[in-house]
Enzyme design. Structure first.
Site, PDB file in Angstrom:
ATOM      1  N   TYR A 149       0.846  -1.198   0.000  1.00  0.00           N
ATOM      2  CA  TYR A 149       0.000   0.000   0.000  1.00  0.00           C
ATOM      3  C   TYR A 149       0.880   1.247   0.000  1.00  0.00           C
ATOM      4  O   TYR A 149       2.001   1.233   0.484  1.00  0.00           O
ATOM      5  CB  TYR A 149      -1.030   0.012   1.124  1.00  0.00           C
ATOM      6  CG  TYR A 149      -0.562  -0.147   2.557  1.00  0.00           C
ATOM      7  CD1 TYR A 149       0.143   0.859   3.206  1.00  0.00           C
ATOM      8  CD2 TYR A 149      -0.890  -1.290   3.285  1.00  0.00           C
ATOM      9  CE1 TYR A 149       0.529   0.729   4.532  1.00  0.00           C
ATOM     10  CE2 TYR A 149      -0.504  -1.442   4.618  1.00  0.00           C
ATOM     11  CZ  TYR A 149       0.209  -0.423   5.219  1.00  0.00           C
ATOM     12  OH  TYR A 149       0.588  -0.560   6.535  1.00  0.00           O
ATOM     13  N   CYS A 150       0.362   2.309  -0.603  1.00  0.00           N
ATOM     14  CA  CYS A 150       1.084   3.577  -0.780  1.00  0.00           C
ATOM     15  C   CYS A 150       2.510   3.344  -1.306  1.00  0.00           C
ATOM     16  O   CYS A 150       3.487   3.739  -0.676  1.00  0.00           O
ATOM     17  CB  CYS A 150       1.117   4.363   0.539  1.00  0.00           C
ATOM     18  SG  CYS A 150       1.486   6.133   0.288  1.00  0.00           S
ATOM     19  N   PRO A 151       2.622   2.670  -2.472  1.00  0.00           N
ATOM     20  CA  PRO A 151       3.958   2.354  -2.982  1.00  0.00           C
ATOM     21  C   PRO A 151       4.711   3.600  -3.446  1.00  0.00           C
ATOM     22  O   PRO A 151       4.111   4.571  -3.900  1.00  0.00           O
ATOM     23  CB  PRO A 151       3.652   1.428  -4.172  1.00  0.00           C
ATOM     24  CG  PRO A 151       2.278   1.816  -4.614  1.00  0.00           C
ATOM     25  CD  PRO A 151       1.547   2.243  -3.376  1.00  0.00           C
ATOM     26  N   LYS A 162       8.038  -5.041   2.488  1.00  0.00           N
ATOM     27  CA  LYS A 162       8.074  -3.648   2.946  1.00  0.00           C
ATOM     28  C   LYS A 162       7.656  -3.519   4.407  1.00  0.00           C
ATOM     29  O   LYS A 162       6.663  -4.103   4.831  1.00  0.00           O
ATOM     30  CB  LYS A 162       7.139  -2.832   2.046  1.00  0.00           C
ATOM     31  CG  LYS A 162       6.952  -1.370   2.438  1.00  0.00           C
ATOM     32  CD  LYS A 162       6.115  -0.681   1.376  1.00  0.00           C
ATOM     33  CE  LYS A 162       5.598   0.674   1.814  1.00  0.00           C
ATOM     34  NZ  LYS A 162       4.822   1.328   0.747  1.00  0.00           N
TER      35      LYS A 162
END
Length: 281
Positions: A149-151, A162
């Site tokens: 998420y939110c890369p 991550k």
């Protein structure tokens, strides 16, 4: 001679504002208003470089782009049913999960005449995290983790999974470099919640919207405790942060908001509340 990431971290003074243990009633809207306030103070030279740590309980922070999701309200309802509140931050990026196992750190610098370019801010935070975790036998890398998420290009990972994401906000001569560090609990569990949010808020519109939203694969994310096979708490990371800032030299001191900053903060908080009311009604 080219400036190194560590140059930004070596400050004559570091002002510390630790808000990592304020508990569940500390609202994330307050945090973004505080960082904007500190950007202005540091930018004007009224405050030295500042490191602020903060924790928010069971909160999903949405980016402005997320507010354009076709079925946003249904997505918000899903989050609320799961026990989370949603807020919209005053900057770009996409949805992230904050809870009691996630430490957020903001490093706030003055953007002097020669300027702090965007990559230099990211690299300084990357350098700090590598130093904080140097006693663990782990290779920390910075590149975009697809499926998280939110890369972004400064996703921090170990073995391709991550555990942290970095963002920046520039305002009134100040630069806030912000990171969330997943200390413990389940990284894939957090990602699964955001996956469900996007699935609900997009439905049949995935791939048909102007904005691009991540196709989340929960297995791409993990907490530091999971990755390093050790219990690592928010408090452990706080101690590592303060130790590193001290070891980089200079003075570190606790400096709460001044009366003048409190006034600016109140105005910034009203703006954040109004921004959220526009989105959520």
């Amino acid at each position: 001679m080219a400036k190194q990431p560590i140059d930004l971290l070596i400050q004559p003074k570091w002002r510390i504002i630790d808000q990592s243990s304020l508990g569940p009633y500390f609202d994330a809207k307050q945090s973004f208003a505080i960082d904007d306030t500190l950007c202005a103070s540091v930018g004007k030279g009224l405050s030295p470089a500042t490191a602020r740590s903060w924790v928010h309980h069971d909160t999903i922070v949405l980016g402005i782009q997320d507010t354009r999701l076709p079925y946003l309200q249904e997505g918000i309802s899903l989050l609320e049913e799961a026990g989370y509140q949603a807020i919209v931050r005053n900057s770009g990026g996409l949805a992230v999960v904050l809870d009691s196992g996630v430490l957020n750190v903001s490093l706030i610098f003055q953007d002097k005449k020669n300027g702090i370019d965007i990559d230099r801010g990211y690299e300084a935070m990357f350098e700090l995290v590598k130093r904080m975790l140097s006693s663990y036998d782990a290779a920390i890398e910075a590149y975009e983790i697809k499926g998280s998420y939110c890369p972004g290009s400064f996703d921090l990972s170990i073995g391709g999974r991550k555990f942290a994401g970095i963002s920046q906000r520039r305002l009134r001569g100040g630069v806030a470099v912000q990171i969330y560090l997943c200390a413990d609990q389940s990284g894939s569990g957090r990602a699964e919640l955001i996956k469900r949010f996007y699935d609900t808020a997009l439905k049949d519109m995935r791939g048909k919207t102007k904005a691009v939203y991540p196709d989340i694969r929960p297995e791409t994310m993990a907490s530091l405790s999971e990755l390093l096979n050790e219990d690592i708490s928010v408090q452990d990371l706080m101690l590592l942060l303060l130790t590193q800032l001290k070891e980089l030299g200079g003075e570190i001191y606790q400096g709460p908001l001044t009366p003048a900053e409190e006034e600016v903060y109140e105005k910034n908080l009203v703006r954040m509340i109004e921004r959220n009311e526009k989105v959520f009604g």
